[in-house]
Design a protein around this motif. Structure first.
Motif, PDB file in Angstrom:
ATOM      1  N   LEU A 153      -9.219 -13.389  13.956  1.00  0.00           N
ATOM      2  CA  LEU A 153     -10.231 -12.679  13.161  1.00  0.00           C
ATOM      3  C   LEU A 153     -11.583 -12.712  13.861  1.00  0.00           C
ATOM      4  CD1 LEU A 153      -9.348 -13.827   9.515  1.00  0.00           C
ATOM      5  CD2 LEU A 153      -8.472 -11.893  10.842  1.00  0.00           C
ATOM      6  N   SER A 154     -11.890 -13.835  14.508  1.00  0.00           N
ATOM      7  CA  SER A 154     -13.154 -13.937  15.241  1.00  0.00           C
ATOM      8  C   SER A 154     -13.217 -12.909  16.358  1.00  0.00           C
ATOM      9  CB  SER A 154     -13.312 -15.351  15.803  1.00  0.00           C
ATOM     10  OG  SER A 154     -14.511 -15.470  16.541  1.00  0.00           O
ATOM     11  N   LEU A 155     -12.099 -12.686  17.028  1.00  0.00           N
ATOM     12  CA  LEU A 155     -12.059 -11.730  18.136  1.00  0.00           C
ATOM     13  C   LEU A 155     -12.313 -10.302  17.675  1.00  0.00           C
ATOM     14  CD1 LEU A 155      -9.048 -13.106  20.230  1.00  0.00           C
ATOM     15  CD2 LEU A 155     -11.490 -13.235  20.792  1.00  0.00           C
ATOM     16  N   GLN A 156     -12.017 -10.018  16.408  1.00  0.00           N
ATOM     17  CA  GLN A 156     -12.273  -8.669  15.896  1.00  0.00           C
ATOM     18  C   GLN A 156     -13.673  -8.541  15.295  1.00  0.00           C
ATOM     19  OE1 GLN A 156      -9.098  -8.221  13.004  1.00  0.00           O
ATOM     20  NE2 GLN A 156     -10.407  -8.801  11.286  1.00  0.00           N
ATOM     21  N   GLY A 157     -14.480  -9.593  15.434  1.00  0.00           N
ATOM     22  CA  GLY A 157     -15.875  -9.522  15.039  1.00  0.00           C
ATOM     23  C   GLY A 157     -16.210 -10.149  13.705  1.00  0.00           C
ATOM     24  N   THR A 158     -15.252 -10.820  13.063  1.00  0.00           N
ATOM     25  CA  THR A 158     -15.515 -11.464  11.775  1.00  0.00           C
ATOM     26  C   THR A 158     -16.443 -12.664  11.964  1.00  0.00           C
ATOM     27  OG1 THR A 158     -13.339 -10.827  10.934  1.00  0.00           O
ATOM     28  CG2 THR A 158     -14.477 -12.622   9.782  1.00  0.00           C
ATOM     29  N   PRO A 159     -17.556 -12.728  11.233  1.00  0.00           N
ATOM     30  CA  PRO A 159     -18.454 -13.888  11.350  1.00  0.00           C
ATOM     31  C   PRO A 159     -17.774 -15.172  10.881  1.00  0.00           C
ATOM     32  CG  PRO A 159     -19.556 -12.047  10.270  1.00  0.00           C
ATOM     33  CD  PRO A 159     -18.099 -11.700  10.331  1.00  0.00           C
ATOM     34  N   MET A 160     -17.981 -16.243  11.612  1.00  0.00           N
ATOM     35  CA  MET A 160     -17.480 -17.563  11.246  1.00  0.00           C
ATOM     36  C   MET A 160     -18.674 -18.400  10.769  1.00  0.00           C
ATOM     37  SD  MET A 160     -14.156 -17.667  11.918  1.00  0.00           S
ATOM     38  CE  MET A 160     -13.474 -16.018  12.061  1.00  0.00           C
ATOM     39  N   VAL A 161     -18.627 -18.841   9.530  1.00  0.00           N
ATOM     40  CA  VAL A 161     -19.693 -19.668   8.966  1.00  0.00           C
ATOM     41  C   VAL A 161     -19.198 -21.112   8.961  1.00  0.00           C
ATOM     42  CG1 VAL A 161     -21.197 -20.083   6.988  1.00  0.00           C
ATOM     43  CG2 VAL A 161     -20.457 -17.746   7.524  1.00  0.00           C
ATOM     44  N   ALA A 162     -19.622 -21.876   9.940  1.00  0.00           N
ATOM     45  CA  ALA A 162     -19.237 -23.282  10.044  1.00  0.00           C
ATOM     46  C   ALA A 162     -20.334 -24.139   9.432  1.00  0.00           C
ATOM     47  CB  ALA A 162     -19.008 -23.663  11.503  1.00  0.00           C
ATOM     48  N   THR A 163     -19.967 -24.970   8.463  1.00  0.00           N
ATOM     49  CA  THR A 163     -20.969 -25.726   7.728  1.00  0.00           C
ATOM     50  C   THR A 163     -20.357 -27.032   7.214  1.00  0.00           C
ATOM     51  OG1 THR A 163     -22.572 -25.579   5.907  1.00  0.00           O
ATOM     52  CG2 THR A 163     -20.444 -24.478   5.582  1.00  0.00           C
ATOM     53  N   THR A 164     -21.061 -27.683   6.307  1.00  0.00           N
ATOM     54  CA  THR A 164     -20.576 -28.943   5.748  1.00  0.00           C
ATOM     55  C   THR A 164     -19.555 -28.684   4.650  1.00  0.00           C
ATOM     56  OG1 THR A 164     -22.302 -29.016   4.061  1.00  0.00           O
ATOM     57  CG2 THR A 164     -22.818 -30.003   6.210  1.00  0.00           C
ATOM     58  N   LEU A 165     -18.863 -29.734   4.252  1.00  0.00           N
ATOM     59  CA  LEU A 165     -17.904 -29.621   3.165  1.00  0.00           C
ATOM     60  C   LEU A 165     -18.572 -29.114   1.897  1.00  0.00           C
ATOM     61  CD1 LEU A 165     -16.048 -33.038   3.677  1.00  0.00           C
ATOM     62  CD2 LEU A 165     -15.243 -30.781   4.413  1.00  0.00           C
ATOM     63  N   GLU A 166     -19.732 -29.696   1.575  1.00  0.00           N
ATOM     64  CA  GLU A 166     -20.420 -29.355   0.319  1.00  0.00           C
ATOM     65  C   GLU A 166     -20.931 -27.920   0.324  1.00  0.00           C
ATOM     66  OE1 GLU A 166     -20.271 -33.695   0.720  1.00  0.00           O
ATOM     67  OE2 GLU A 166     -20.929 -32.101   2.070  1.00  0.00           O
ATOM     68  N   SER A 167     -21.477 -27.483   1.436  1.00  0.00           N
ATOM     69  CA  SER A 167     -22.004 -26.113   1.497  1.00  0.00           C
ATOM     70  C   SER A 167     -20.882 -25.087   1.395  1.00  0.00           C
ATOM     71  CB  SER A 167     -22.795 -25.907   2.780  1.00  0.00           C
ATOM     72  OG  SER A 167     -23.970 -26.683   2.784  1.00  0.00           O
ATOM     73  N   ALA A 168     -19.752 -25.374   2.016  1.00  0.00           N
ATOM     74  CA  ALA A 168     -18.610 -24.454   1.932  1.00  0.00           C
ATOM     75  C   ALA A 168     -18.125 -24.318   0.493  1.00  0.00           C
ATOM     76  CB  ALA A 168     -17.484 -24.942   2.841  1.00  0.00           C
TER      77      ALA A 168
END
Length: 480
Positions: A190-205
């Motif tokens: 999905l990342s390769l097709q341009g989907t943004p990846m939101v990497a964050t903390t457990l609580e924020s997710a």
């Protein structure tokens, strides 16, 4: 390619598992319901979602998707185990996490001593992932290297495959570099097709999921309140919503007036967030108001019906649409079922139709009080009013002149605005919707039928008073 396990074969688990297999991973979907697993192995879907049967069967045939009832066999060799079980509302509105922790215990008991990632896909209050970590630490005496991640789902029923394979974003909550790297590898296609990846903390997710759903629910309640005002001042809520949505800061999504929101997510998540916030000493007034407006909207729809029918005792209502939205058989928190319940409580009879959801409704206590029709026109025949509660595509193609000829009284309550008002009027129907003042049908074209035993179902005053005037009068007395 990664080997993974999906615990739970409900809506989220089965769709997510099939889509991850479509991305090239090796997926085993596990469920404690052995009967459901046997049916899935035979290619039988436990619920309706467009395209899901084909996706499951294709990936099962390719050896990328398997189904298993034994936890140890299901998790053998898995790098990651996703938990996708239900977290329904408890009696106090809080999320019931019993199934989530039960699934966690299954993983702990069958976990190997090699590293494994436990991924919380179920929607759960902020802090749940931390609790899972503590649960693992307290119960896992053999030292298995289990880490925890949060990966909330944003599936839209009716187009779930599309929204999984082409999402607006993928949210990844972790607290270790290893866990984040594995999650990024899983979603690399999905990342390769341009989907943004939101990497964050457990609580924020965890918070992103709740905050997103509650904002969408709030948009629906807001436009419904604006629509109710439009009816009083003679404005057209559809045009108003279109004008609002052209502003890129607002957007057009979820600005569609109707009978209120339903489904498995919005009502449940809003209630859970309110409860969780209260436990934290925070009052979420906007979320609370969104829920209250949604509850009142169902009552308002019934008031519309009563105003349109006048002093009609024990009316027969033809109700089209029982699922909470089209292209699904999900009846959880369905606006149509809320309406049916109120109609029945007030002495009406209900004859319902839905292309997919009727089997699910028949098994409920409410369903046993209703009648069902195999086709829309069958439901309409000899009804006093037609109420459209779900905007299934096949309902848009109804012949309104035929509808008018089948009804005992020419009353159409188009709660999803699927018909053009003038088309209904030209067919001889009194047209009522959300966000537009009522319009009377062409009486030169069609007069309401009467039958023996019905009596004078409208008083002389009712017959002499325009429908919109009666609606205004009733609304002032009864609208919430």
């Amino acid at each position: 390619m990664n080997r993974m396990t999906m615990l739970g074969t409900g809506y989220v688990g089965l769709v997510s598992g099939a889509c991850l297999a479509e991305l090239g991973h090796i997926i085993t979907c596990m469920d404690i319901d052995a009967h459901k697993i046997r049916r899935l192995q035979l290619g039988q879907m436990p619920f309706y979602e467009p395209g899901l049967d084909t996706l499951v069967q294709r990936n099962h045939a390719r050896g990328r998707l398997a189904f298993e009832a034994d936890p140890a066999r299901a998790t053998a060799g898995a790098e990651a185990v996703f938990i996708a079980v239900g977290t329904p509302s408890g009696a106090d509105g809080s999320a019931d996490l019993s199934a989530l922790f039960a699934a966690c215990h299954l993983v702990i008991e069958s976990a190997p001593t090699r590293p494994m990632l436990l991924v919380q896909k179920s929607t759960a209050p902020v802090g749940t992932a931390r609790r899972l970590r503590h649960e693992i630490a307290s119960r896992n005496g053999h030292g298995a290297l289990l880490e925890v991640a949060v990966n909330p789902e944003f599936l839209q029923e009716g187009c779930a495959i599309e929204t999984f394979l082409h999402p607006d974003r993928v949210v990844i909550g972790t607290d270790s570099v290893r866990a984040e790297r594995l999650m990024r590898r899983i979603y690399r296609p999905l990342s390769l097709q341009g989907t943004p990846m939101v990497a964050t903390t457990l609580e924020s997710a965890e918070m992103i999921k709740y905050a997103s759903n509650c904002l969408l629910a709030t948009k629906i309640s807001y436009i419904n309140e604006i629509a109710n005002l439009c009816e009083s001042v003679g404005a057209d809520a559809r045009v108003v919503a279109h004008g609002m949505g052209l502003d890129h800061r607002i957007g057009s999504s979820f600005l569609h007036p109707g009978p209120g929101f339903g489904g498995s997510c919005f009502p449940k998540d809003a209630q859970a967030l309110l409860r969780f916030a209260a436990e934290c000493g925070v009052t979420l007034r906007v979320v609370s108001a969104a829920l209250e407006v949604n509850r009142a909207q169902a009552e308002r729809m019934v008031v519309k019906s009563e105003a349109a029918l006048g002093a009609l005792p024990a009316p027969r209502i033809a109700l089209l649409g029982l699922s909470f939205k089209p292209e699904t058989d999900d009846i959880r928190e369905s606006p149509g079922l809320r309406l049916a319940e109120i109609y029945l409580e007030r002495g009406a009879s209900v004859v319902a139709h839905d292309p997919m959801a009727m089997p699910n409704v028949r098994t409920t206590a409410l369903g046993r009080r209703m009648r069902f029709a195999e086709a829309p026109y069958e439901a309409v025949h000899d009804a006093d009013a037609l109420v459209v509660a779900t905007d299934w595509e096949q309902y848009r193609n109804l012949d309104l002149r035929r509808v008018a000829s089948l009804l005992r009284h020419p009353v159409l309550l188009d709660l999803r605005r699927i018909f053009e008002p003038q088309d209904a009027v030209d067919a001889g129907l009194d047209y009522h919707c959300v966000g537009l003042p009522p319009r009377l049908g062409d009486r030169n074209h069609r007069e309401p039928r009467t039958q023996a035993g019905l009596g004078a179902r409208r008083t002389a005053v009712d017959r002499a008073t325009p429908t919109h005037a009666r609606a205004d009068s009733v609304s002032r007395k009864s609208a919430p």
